[in-house]
Design an enzyme around this catalytic site. Structure first.
Site, mmCIF file in Angstrom:
data_model
loop_
_atom_site.group_PDB
_atom_site.id
_atom_site.type_symbol
_atom_site.label_atom_id
_atom_site.label_comp_id
_atom_site.label_asym_id
_atom_site.label_seq_id
_atom_site.Cartn_x
_atom_site.Cartn_y
_atom_site.Cartn_z
ATOM 1 N N HIS A 82 -2.862 -9.972 1.357
ATOM 2 C CA HIS A 82 -2.778 -8.584 0.893
ATOM 3 C C HIS A 82 -1.880 -8.487 -0.333
ATOM 4 O O HIS A 82 -0.813 -9.101 -0.373
ATOM 5 C CB HIS A 82 -2.212 -7.699 2.011
ATOM 6 C CG HIS A 82 -2.090 -6.256 1.601
ATOM 7 N ND1 HIS A 82 -3.150 -5.387 1.641
ATOM 8 C CD2 HIS A 82 -1.045 -5.558 1.113
ATOM 9 C CE1 HIS A 82 -2.757 -4.196 1.199
ATOM 10 N NE2 HIS A 82 -1.483 -4.269 0.874
ATOM 11 N N ARG A 167 2.699 11.746 3.558
ATOM 12 C CA ARG A 167 3.707 11.140 2.663
ATOM 13 C C ARG A 167 3.362 11.395 1.208
ATOM 14 O O ARG A 167 4.235 11.680 0.384
ATOM 15 C CB ARG A 167 3.780 9.619 2.909
ATOM 16 C CG ARG A 167 4.486 9.256 4.204
ATOM 17 C CD ARG A 167 4.259 7.801 4.550
ATOM 18 N NE ARG A 167 4.707 6.926 3.478
ATOM 19 C CZ ARG A 167 4.170 5.743 3.191
ATOM 20 N NH1 ARG A 167 3.146 5.284 3.899
ATOM 21 N NH2 ARG A 167 4.631 5.015 2.214
ATOM 22 N N LYS A 186 -2.204 -2.005 9.134
ATOM 23 C CA LYS A 186 -3.616 -2.251 8.817
ATOM 24 C C LYS A 186 -3.944 -3.744 8.863
ATOM 25 O O LYS A 186 -5.008 -4.150 9.325
ATOM 26 C CB LYS A 186 -3.940 -1.673 7.431
ATOM 27 C CG LYS A 186 -4.013 -0.139 7.471
ATOM 28 C CD LYS A 186 -4.150 0.464 6.084
ATOM 29 C CE LYS A 186 -2.835 0.473 5.352
ATOM 30 N NZ LYS A 186 -2.791 1.353 4.180
HETATM 31 N N1 URA Z 1 -0.125 0.677 0.371
HETATM 32 C C1 URA Z 1 -0.292 1.095 1.642
HETATM 33 O O1 URA Z 1 -1.268 0.736 2.295
HETATM 34 N N2 URA Z 1 0.621 1.897 2.192
HETATM 35 C C2 URA Z 1 1.728 2.320 1.524
HETATM 36 O O2 URA Z 1 2.511 3.051 2.085
HETATM 37 C C3 URA Z 1 1.884 1.890 0.196
HETATM 38 C C4 URA Z 1 0.959 1.054 -0.358
#
Ligand code: URA
Ligand code: CA
Length: 430
Positions: A82, A167, A186
């Site tokens: 990632h 957020r 995730k």
């Molecule tokens: N990428 C994400 O998946 N979440 C975040 O909070 C910031 C970047």
């Protein structure tokens, strides 16, 4: 348990228990508390932070708010990768086929462009790949070809979707524990055994300074330890675009040239480092040095590119053996205004310039022009003479090219002084 008490507890800087965190996430997901209380808690977390234990607990609750994919039917260790997001950052298209060609299965869920950063899904669609793949089909693909690149399945970490949306509009995005939990929830729900993270640091990244990039990397590695996944985080420099191509089909073009062995450079270097770490975690190499050697061999003997073609054939309809790459019709040359060294770049503004060409979205419903974008002709530290070409812009109209050129020129500083260049790989946390 009462959410108001928990908000007050966090507001006053106290540590929440695992049960209290579970209550907060459960209540947010089942909608038994309103958005304003979720937002108040997020702000309290933003201001007071979270301990390692709290961060692990919130991540775990976010993981189990939805489906956790079961990849156990695929033999061997599964390793994911990632990136926190950058400009000209096409490492997935380079490394996924290379790693798969080394016998390490790749099941990778990617995202779309976000803000000034590009996304793998858009790049894939730009060359005609289907990214909307049901899990059953994905498993079938990976068993046959060794890799599948796809969009996120619907019910992956739904708690993150709720928190992220709030957020975004409550000034609480830039919280290291919340970013770490968001990303890791995730990745963990995606079901792999190990994860290689590319934490970008610099003017084209979410984390602009080394200290915050390192803190984020450490937090994510700690979550992995707490939850029982092997995690390695590379902190890599993003003070300039990683590849020279920016924009969807242009980036696919550059990835293909790397896989064919025709070019090297920063994108190649970071892709190899990330892939090498994947091979070591996946026990396909004993150490990084050996892993790099195997990967470079896969480029030289054509097996990496062959695997890429297999991926294209697998995920596009009626693939005739040639990948269709096109560049937007209007071409515009950006020239250096004076002589000197390319001293600095505001890489996020180069991302903005590429959005202006049509390569990215201004609003979430915008359609992308896959053929638009920028090809950089200079790197930090290069010497240019006034009038030398510093970038080429591709778009559907001269107007868009001119707007992009203006942003791009303003983002590049030329000085008589030579800049101090940073390392490409700034640190490795494991
Ligand atoms: N990428 C994400 O998946 N979440 C975040 O909070 C910031 C970047
Ligand atoms: Ca503690």
């Amino acid at each position: 348990m009462n959410i108001v008490d928990l908000i007050i507890k966090k507001r006053d800087g106290n540590e929440l228990t695992n049960d209290e965190i579970k209550f907060f996430i459960d209540s947010a997901v089942n909608k038994s508390i309103p958005d304003y209380q979720i937002s108040a808690m997020l702000m309290a977390i933003f201001l007071k932070g979270m301990s390692e234990e709290e961060t692990a607990a919130i991540t775990k609750e976010m993981v189990y708010s939805g489906d956790v994919l079961d990849l156990s039917s695929i033999p061997g260790i599964k390793v994911d990768k990632h990136s926190t997001g950058g400009i000209g950052d096409t490492t997935t298209l380079v490394l996924a086929p290379l790693v798969a060609a080394c016998g390490l299965p790749v099941v990778k869920m990617s995202g779309r462009g976000l803000g000034f950063t590009g996304g793998t899904l858009d790049k894939m669609e730009s060359i005609g790949l289907n990214i909307d793949i049901p899990m059953e089909k994905a498993l079938e693909y990976v068993k046959k070809s060794g890799l599948v690149l796809m969009g996120q399945t619907a019910n992956l970490a739904p708690a993150d979707k709720i928190l992220y949306a709030l957020r975004d509009v409550t000034g609480t995005v830039e919280s290291i524990p919340l970013i770490a939990a968001s990303i890791m929830s995730k990745k963990i729900a995606a079901g792999t055994d190990a994860i290689v993270l590319d934490v970008k640091c610099g003017s084209g990244a979410f984390m602009q300074d080394f200290e915050s990039a390192k803190a984020l990397a450490k937090e994510m590695v700690a979550i992995g330890k707490n939850i029982g996944r092997k995690v390695v985080a590379l902190i890599t420099n993003m003070d300039e675009p990683l590849g020279l191509h920016i924009g969807n089909s242009l980036e696919a073009e550059e990835a293909i040239e790397i896989l064919k062995g025709n070019i090297k450079g920063r994108l190649f270097d970071v892709s190899i480092e990330l892939a090498a770490n994947m091979l070591v975690l996946g026990e396909k190499a004993e150490n990084l040095e050996q892993a790099r050697k195997i990967l470079i061999e896969k480029i030289e003997n054509g097996e990496g590119y062959k695997k890429f073609l297999e991926l294209v054939a697998q995920q596009s309809e009626n693939f005739d053996g040639t990948i269709k790459i096109s560049r937007a019709p209007v071409e515009y040359s950006v020239k250096a205004e004076k002589s000197g060294y390319i001293y600095s770049m505001v890489a996020s503004q180069i991302g903005r310039a590429s959005i202006e060409t049509g390569a990215g979205r201004m609003t979430k419903d915008d359609e992308i022009d896959y053929t638009a974008g920028i090809i950089m002709k200079v790197r930090l530290g290069d010497y240019v003479n006034a009038g030398d070409e510093i970038a080429q812009i591709f778009s559907s109209s001269n107007d868009k090219c001119e707007r992009a050129a203006k942003i791009l020129s303003a983002a590049i500083e030329i000085k008589s002084e030579r800049p101090q260049l940073k390392n490409l790989i700034l640190d490795i946390i494991n």
